[in-house]
Design a protein around this motif. Structure first.
Motif, PDB file in Angstrom:
ATOM      1  N   SER A  35       0.814  -1.237   0.000  1.00 33.55           N
ATOM      2  CA  SER A  35       0.000   0.000   0.000  1.00 33.55           C
ATOM      3  C   SER A  35       0.838   1.274   0.000  1.00 33.55           C
ATOM      4  O   SER A  35       0.345   2.338   0.369  1.00 33.55           O
ATOM      5  CB  SER A  35      -0.946   0.037   1.207  1.00 33.55           C
ATOM      6  OG  SER A  35      -1.865  -1.004   1.102  1.00 33.55           O
ATOM      7  N   GLY A  37       1.850   2.574  -2.635  1.00 35.51           N
ATOM      8  CA  GLY A  37       1.396   3.317  -3.808  1.00 35.51           C
ATOM      9  C   GLY A  37       2.072   2.885  -5.093  1.00 35.51           C
ATOM     10  O   GLY A  37       2.052   3.604  -6.082  1.00 35.51           O
ATOM     11  N   LYS A  38       2.651   1.710  -5.115  1.00 36.03           N
ATOM     12  CA  LYS A  38       3.370   1.237  -6.305  1.00 36.03           C
ATOM     13  C   LYS A  38       2.449   1.152  -7.519  1.00 36.03           C
ATOM     14  O   LYS A  38       2.769   1.694  -8.582  1.00 36.03           O
ATOM     15  CB  LYS A  38       3.952  -0.178  -6.063  1.00 36.03           C
ATOM     16  CG  LYS A  38       5.004  -0.240  -4.995  1.00 36.03           C
ATOM     17  CD  LYS A  38       5.575  -1.630  -4.850  1.00 36.03           C
ATOM     18  CE  LYS A  38       4.563  -2.723  -4.546  1.00 36.03           C
ATOM     19  NZ  LYS A  38       3.794  -2.540  -3.321  1.00 36.03           N
ATOM     20  N   SER A  39       1.319   0.480  -7.315  1.00 33.30           N
ATOM     21  CA  SER A  39       0.407   0.305  -8.454  1.00 33.30           C
ATOM     22  C   SER A  39      -0.097   1.654  -8.936  1.00 33.30           C
ATOM     23  O   SER A  39      -0.220   1.893 -10.150  1.00 33.30           O
ATOM     24  CB  SER A  39      -0.785  -0.565  -8.042  1.00 33.30           C
ATOM     25  OG  SER A  39      -0.309  -1.758  -7.515  1.00 33.30           O
ATOM     26  N   SER A  40      -0.322   2.517  -7.991  1.00 25.41           N
ATOM     27  CA  SER A  40      -0.823   3.846  -8.379  1.00 25.41           C
ATOM     28  C   SER A  40       0.221   4.566  -9.225  1.00 25.41           C
ATOM     29  O   SER A  40      -0.123   5.210 -10.230  1.00 25.41           O
ATOM     30  CB  SER A  40      -1.137   4.681  -7.133  1.00 25.41           C
ATOM     31  OG  SER A  40      -2.088   4.011  -6.338  1.00 25.41           O
ATOM     32  N   LYS A 203       2.054   9.893  -1.741  1.00 24.83           N
ATOM     33  CA  LYS A 203       1.151  10.371  -0.680  1.00 24.83           C
ATOM     34  C   LYS A 203       1.631  11.678  -0.044  1.00 24.83           C
ATOM     35  O   LYS A 203       1.453  11.894   1.159  1.00 24.83           O
ATOM     36  CB  LYS A 203       0.963   9.284   0.396  1.00 24.83           C
ATOM     37  CG  LYS A 203       0.463   7.961  -0.203  1.00 24.83           C
ATOM     38  CD  LYS A 203       0.046   6.964   0.848  1.00 24.83           C
ATOM     39  CE  LYS A 203      -0.369   5.655   0.211  1.00 24.83           C
ATOM     40  NZ  LYS A 203      -0.762   4.621   1.113  1.00 24.83           N
ATOM     41  N   ASP A 205       0.340  14.372  -0.477  1.00 26.91           N
ATOM     42  CA  ASP A 205      -0.895  15.096  -0.104  1.00 26.91           C
ATOM     43  C   ASP A 205      -1.420  14.628   1.245  1.00 26.91           C
ATOM     44  O   ASP A 205      -2.292  15.282   1.824  1.00 26.91           O
ATOM     45  CB  ASP A 205      -1.964  14.897  -1.183  1.00 26.91           C
ATOM     46  CG  ASP A 205      -2.294  13.433  -1.401  1.00 26.91           C
ATOM     47  OD1 ASP A 205      -1.345  12.594  -1.398  1.00 26.91           O
ATOM     48  OD2 ASP A 205      -3.490  13.085  -1.541  1.00 26.91           O
ATOM     49  N   ASN A 233      -0.736  10.507  -6.177  1.00 23.26           N
ATOM     50  CA  ASN A 233      -1.616   9.599  -6.932  1.00 23.26           C
ATOM     51  C   ASN A 233      -3.062   9.817  -6.497  1.00 23.26           C
ATOM     52  O   ASN A 233      -3.351  10.591  -5.577  1.00 23.26           O
ATOM     53  CB  ASN A 233      -1.229   8.156  -6.654  1.00 23.26           C
ATOM     54  CG  ASN A 233       0.212   7.872  -7.019  1.00 23.26           C
ATOM     55  OD1 ASN A 233       0.676   8.286  -8.076  1.00 23.26           O
ATOM     56  ND2 ASN A 233       0.923   7.201  -6.119  1.00 23.26           N
ATOM     57  N   ARG A 234      -3.904   9.055  -7.113  1.00 23.51           N
ATOM     58  CA  ARG A 234      -5.313   9.161  -6.720  1.00 23.51           C
ATOM     59  C   ARG A 234      -5.503   8.499  -5.358  1.00 23.51           C
ATOM     60  O   ARG A 234      -4.882   7.480  -5.058  1.00 23.51           O
ATOM     61  CB  ARG A 234      -6.194   8.455  -7.749  1.00 23.51           C
ATOM     62  CG  ARG A 234      -6.275   9.191  -9.054  1.00 23.51           C
ATOM     63  CD  ARG A 234      -7.074   8.417 -10.068  1.00 23.51           C
ATOM     64  NE  ARG A 234      -6.540   7.063 -10.257  1.00 23.51           N
ATOM     65  CZ  ARG A 234      -7.202   6.110 -10.890  1.00 23.51           C
ATOM     66  NH1 ARG A 234      -8.409   6.374 -11.414  1.00 23.51           N
ATOM     67  NH2 ARG A 234      -6.691   4.923 -11.021  1.00 23.51           N
ATOM     68  N   GLN A 236      -7.870   6.660  -2.428  1.00 29.32           N
ATOM     69  CA  GLN A 236      -8.812   5.543  -2.504  1.00 29.32           C
ATOM     70  C   GLN A 236     -10.188   6.044  -2.935  1.00 29.32           C
ATOM     71  O   GLN A 236     -10.882   5.420  -3.718  1.00 29.32           O
ATOM     72  CB  GLN A 236      -8.870   4.832  -1.138  1.00 29.32           C
ATOM     73  CG  GLN A 236      -9.682   3.573  -1.106  1.00 29.32           C
ATOM     74  CD  GLN A 236      -9.164   2.506  -2.093  1.00 29.32           C
ATOM     75  OE1 GLN A 236      -7.970   2.448  -2.397  1.00 29.32           O
ATOM     76  NE2 GLN A 236     -10.081   1.718  -2.631  1.00 29.32           N
TER      77      GLN A 236
HETATM   78  N1  LIG Z   1      -4.147  10.271  -1.128  1.00 30.84           N
HETATM   79  C1  LIG Z   1      -3.289   9.417  -1.716  1.00 30.84           C
HETATM   80  N2  LIG Z   1      -3.527   8.131  -1.723  1.00 30.84           N
HETATM   81  C2  LIG Z   1      -2.660   7.314  -2.350  1.00 30.84           C
HETATM   82  C3  LIG Z   1      -1.506   7.784  -2.990  1.00 30.84           C
HETATM   83  N3  LIG Z   1      -0.847   6.745  -3.538  1.00 30.84           N
HETATM   84  C4  LIG Z   1      -1.564   5.668  -3.227  1.00 30.84           C
HETATM   85  N4  LIG Z   1      -2.664   5.991  -2.540  1.00 30.84           N
HETATM   86  C5  LIG Z   1      -3.638   5.066  -2.029  1.00 30.84           C
HETATM   87  O1  LIG Z   1      -3.017   4.113  -1.252  1.00 30.84           O
HETATM   88  C6  LIG Z   1      -3.637   2.860  -1.395  1.00 30.84           C
HETATM   89  C7  LIG Z   1      -2.607   1.850  -1.812  1.00 30.84           C
HETATM   90  O2  LIG Z   1      -2.132   2.167  -3.056  1.00 30.84           O
HETATM   91  P1  LIG Z   1      -1.599   1.084  -4.101  1.00 30.84           P
HETATM   92  O3  LIG Z   1      -1.166   1.842  -5.302  1.00 30.84           O
HETATM   93  O4  LIG Z   1      -2.629   0.061  -4.276  1.00 30.84           O
HETATM   94  O5  LIG Z   1      -0.443   0.556  -3.292  1.00 30.84           O
HETATM   95  P2  LIG Z   1       0.467  -0.704  -3.650  1.00 30.84           P
HETATM   96  O6  LIG Z   1       1.774  -0.366  -3.099  1.00 30.84           O
HETATM   97  O7  LIG Z   1       0.396  -0.959  -5.080  1.00 30.84           O
HETATM   98  O8  LIG Z   1      -0.223  -1.847  -2.845  1.00 30.84           O
HETATM   99  P3  LIG Z   1      -0.033  -3.412  -3.003  1.00 30.84           P
HETATM  100  O9  LIG Z   1      -0.049  -3.738  -4.453  1.00 30.84           O
HETATM  101  O10 LIG Z   1      -1.154  -4.008  -2.251  1.00 30.84           O
HETATM  102  O11 LIG Z   1       1.274  -3.688  -2.386  1.00 30.84           O
HETATM  103  C8  LIG Z   1      -4.704   3.043  -2.421  1.00 30.84           C
HETATM  104  O12 LIG Z   1      -5.940   3.205  -1.792  1.00 30.84           O
HETATM  105  C9  LIG Z   1      -4.339   4.300  -3.115  1.00 30.84           C
HETATM  106  O13 LIG Z   1      -5.472   5.045  -3.547  1.00 30.84           O
HETATM  107  C10 LIG Z   1      -1.261   9.189  -2.974  1.00 30.84           C
HETATM  108  O14 LIG Z   1      -0.269   9.690  -3.481  1.00 30.84           O
HETATM  109  N5  LIG Z   1      -2.180   9.964  -2.319  1.00 30.84           N
END
Ligand SMILES: Nc1nc2c(ncn2[C@@H]2O[C@H](COP(=O)(O)OP(=O)(O)OP(=O)(O)O)[C@@H](O)[C@H]2O)c(=O)[nH]1
Length: 719
Positions: A35, A37-40, A203, A205, A233-234, A236
């Protein structure tokens, strides 16, 4: 220049067909805790929603994401390597395909798999990039996850980022203390100087009001050569509300532009800048690594070509070449067999004896020692000899030791040489079998049936030769037993045996005299009494031994030790009777001249031989008469002499016979035999049936070589 990234994409595709990571390709590895934010970040770079989302660990297989910039088209689509003919224009479909493919390989239980999913995205909105998204680092184990999930994830990430050609994209959320960033901790382990790590801060923001990450972004907290880039990123909520990507990117740009802390560095923040930077880094990196990669692929081509060659000659593949292949393999087998025997094989061991050297060892050490260990009279008791002497004379009393008794006794002794001689044939036969088991090129192991048949044919040939060789060796022993050649120049003969006996007696006599003289000096009686057979009356009557020396003492010695000689004329007649007039001893000694004993005392010998004539053969007691004892010694001496001659002959002739009949014959006929038995058109198909495992190994090796060659071509075109 921009062609370099597609080049790596091509190489990635090429290598993915063999699942090989032998070539360390330049690629960007996305690492971060769950979480973070990698996928984002990836979705922002692609500007499309296409990655699976959900609770817990979502990315469970490495996702190799190749972004390909296409111009002059509005069409955007994805392609999976596992489904090459399918064009995914619906990015929701791409997400579902990733989910299905993940579950297919990694299972449903939230476990992870090392096997990557390769996805290409073609779009006018992307810059050429190659990124690998890895499962997020997690410390929390979900209910249905394996207990070692953290360890598995860590080792998978480690495997990717430890390759020197990888660029690490370490994603850390800005709302968590950077000291706790798992991605930076891992990156530091494999890239301690921060040369190939680029930091991404997400994140921004979500940071507490009044705090900012300016220090980090300007490289004052963690010094990374490729720097830190901040992104927004966006959230949740945005995702749930399906906020369009374009709007999200706009909002991100606005965020940096207007943020009091970041507005001065706004041009170096945000997703577009990140994509551009990654594109530049990757291209420069590829350009830098290309010559090395070319060298590496070149050496892999050489290596794999050699490996492939070890599986067989490719020019002899195909139905039309089967005969040539069989001929080549059997010729190699025959040549190996011959050169192993001759000691001219190229791969001669320096650790242990092999091939022909072992045969030499059998002849010299094993066979030689076996023959030497046979005592010429070992199994002959005195009783046996006495009985043989008596039987050989029949009802007549005899004057001298009869030749028949010697003949009778020596023949069975010669037979003792037969078992070791036959064993020698067996040992050489076994050795030859062993030799043929080590023959043939490594290629031969591809064809187990041909290999088995080659061994069978050579074994048959050896077995065929073993029989006649053994019979011949048996004959050699029989030949030796058929005629006892007492004229053999090395045979001691009767005269020699007697002379030996006389010498022995003389020696004993001298020792005895010495003892007597000493005894005289100290006490007359004590020493005399201790000597077996001494005339006690002589001691008791007080006369000294030296007084009686000329008669009594000598008599006693001759009684103890067998015989001395009488007169030369008598001895002559004895020898002539016993061994015939052609005896070497007779020939070498003048007939009217007595044979001098070592001390030249002929008269004493003559007196002793007189005693021999007076001995009785009729005593039927276990205790031997002096004459019997003398005869026994004589016979033993003759047997030993003759046996040694035969043993020497056998020791010499048996190895020669084995070499001629077994070794050389098989050596010379092996090639012809193999050709006549196996070089038959109708057998080729069966003989050349490949071993399944080896065939698949060979195929694998061939595929690898094709891949390396293709990769080399790809690089050559790009350079
Ligand atoms: N407000 C905000 N939320 C973010 C940001 N980047 C990621 N998120 C939120 O953080 C959560 C996790 O983001 P992912 O991109 O799914 O994170 P991940 O690292 O890919 O997670 P996994 O694949 O489960 O390891 C999501 O709900 C995103 O919307 C950001 O820059 N700002």
């Amino acid at each position: 220049m921009n062609d370099l990234i597609p080049l790596v994409n091509k190489l990635q595709d090429v290598f993915s067909t063999i699942g090989s990571d032998t070539v360390d390709l330049p690629q960007i590895i996305v690492v971060g805790s769950q979480s973070s934010g990698k996928s984002s970040v990836l979705e922002n770079i692609v500007q499309r929603d296409f990655l699976p989302r959900g609770n817990g660990i979502v990315t469970r297989r490495p996702l190799v994401l190749q972004l390909i910039n296409i111009q002059n088209t509005e069409e955007e689509y994805g392609e999976f390597l596992h489904a090459p003919d399918q064009k995914f224009t619906d990015f929701g479909e791409i997400r579902r395909e990733i989910e299905t493919e993940t579950a297919r390989v990694a299972g449903q239980n939230k476990g992870i798999s090392r096997s990557p999913i390769n996805l290409k995205i073609y779009s006018p909105n992307v810059l050429n990039l190659t990124l690998v998204d890895l499962p997020g680092l997690t410390k929390v184990q979900y209910r249905d996850q394996p207990t070692d999930i953290e360890k598995q994830t860590r080792s998978l990430i480690y495997e990717y980022i430890s390759k020197p050609n990888s660029i690490i994209l370490a994603v850390s959320p800005a709302n968590v203390d950077l000291v706790n960033s798992e991605s930076l901790k891992l990156a530091k382990q494999v890239d301690p100087e921060g040369k190939r790590t680029i930091g991404v801060l997400t994140k921004l923001d979500l940071m507490d009001a009044g705090t900012n990450a300016l220090e980090i972004l300007t490289g004052r907290v963690v010094p990374l050569k490729l720097g830190f880039i901040g992104v927004v990123n966006r959230s949740q909520q945005d995702i749930v509300g399906n906020k369009p990507m374009v709007e999200a990117l706009k909002a991100e740009a606005e965020f940096f532009k207007h943020h009091p802390a970041y507005k001065n560095i706004a041009s170096r923040c945000g997703t577009p800048f990140l994509a551009k930077t990654l594109n530049n880094i990757l291209m420069n990196h590829i350009r830098e690594r290309l010559p090395d990669m070319k060298t590496r692929i070149n050496s892999l081509i050489t290596q794999t070509s050699q490996e492939l060659l070890s599986y067989g000659d490719p020019t002899l593949e195909g139905k039309s070449n089967r005969g040539a292949l069989v001929l080549k393999l059997l010729t190699k087998f025959a040549n190996d067999f011959v050169s192993s025997i001759d000691g001219t094989a190229s791969d001669i061991s320096t650790k242990e004896l092999c091939g022909g050297a072992r045969i030499y060892y059998i002849f010299n050490n094993v066979f030689g020692a076996a023959l030497d260990s046979i005592a010429p009279c070992g199994n002959l008791t005195t009783q046996d000899i006495r009985t043989a002497i008596r039987n050989s004379t029949g009802p007549r009393p005899f004057l001298f030791v009869p030749e028949i008794a010697f003949d009778l006794l020596v023949k069975p002794q010669i037979r003792l040489l037969e078992p070791p001689s036959l064993r020698c044939v067996e040992l050489v036969y076994e050795e030859l079998l062993k030799i043929c088991h080590g023959c043939g090129s490594p290629e031969l192991s591809r064809y187990p049936r041909l290999q088995a048949r080659l061994l069978e044919v050579v074994s048959d040939l050896l077995r065929e030769q073993q029989g006649p060789t053994s019979s011949y060796v048996e004959s050699l022993i029989s030949i030796q037993r058929a005629y006892i050649n007492t004229n053999h120049p090395d045979f001691i003969g009767g005269g020699g045996a007697i002379s030996d006996l006389v010498k022995k007696n003389e020696k004993k006599r001298r020792e005895f005299e010495k003892l007597n003289r000493r005894a005289n000096n100290f006490s007359n009686s004590s020493i005399h009494a201790s000597v077996n057979g001494i005339n006690k009356d002589e001691i008791h009557d007080g006369s000294s031994i030296s007084d009686k020396e000329s008669s009594g003492t000598r008599d006693m010695i001759s009684l103890q030790n067998g015989m001395n000689s009488s007169s030369w004329a008598q001895r002559e007649s004895f020898l002539t009777y016993f061994f015939g007039s052609g005896n070497k001893t007779d020939r070498t000694i003048l007939p009217d001249q007595p044979v001098p004993s070592r001390n030249g005392n002929f008269s004493r010998d003559i007196e002793d031989l007189d005693k021999l004539e007076n001995m009785s053969l009729n005593e039927d007691t276990l205790h031997l008469t002096e004459r019997e004892e003398m005869e026994t010694q004589l016979i033993r001496s003759l047997i030993t002499s003759y046996f040694n001659i035969v043993r020497k002959t056998i020791q010499d002739i048996v190895p020669k016979a084995i070499m001629h009949l077994l070794v050389n014959h098989s050596r010379e006929s092996v090639q012809n035999r193999l050709v006549s038995e196996l070089y038959k058109e109708e057998l080729f198909a069966d003989l050349l049936q490949e071993d399944e495992n080896l065939a698949s190994e060979r195929q694998k090796c061939k595929t690898m070589l094709d891949v390396y060659r293709k990769a080399f071509e790809v690089i050559n075109e790009a350079m």
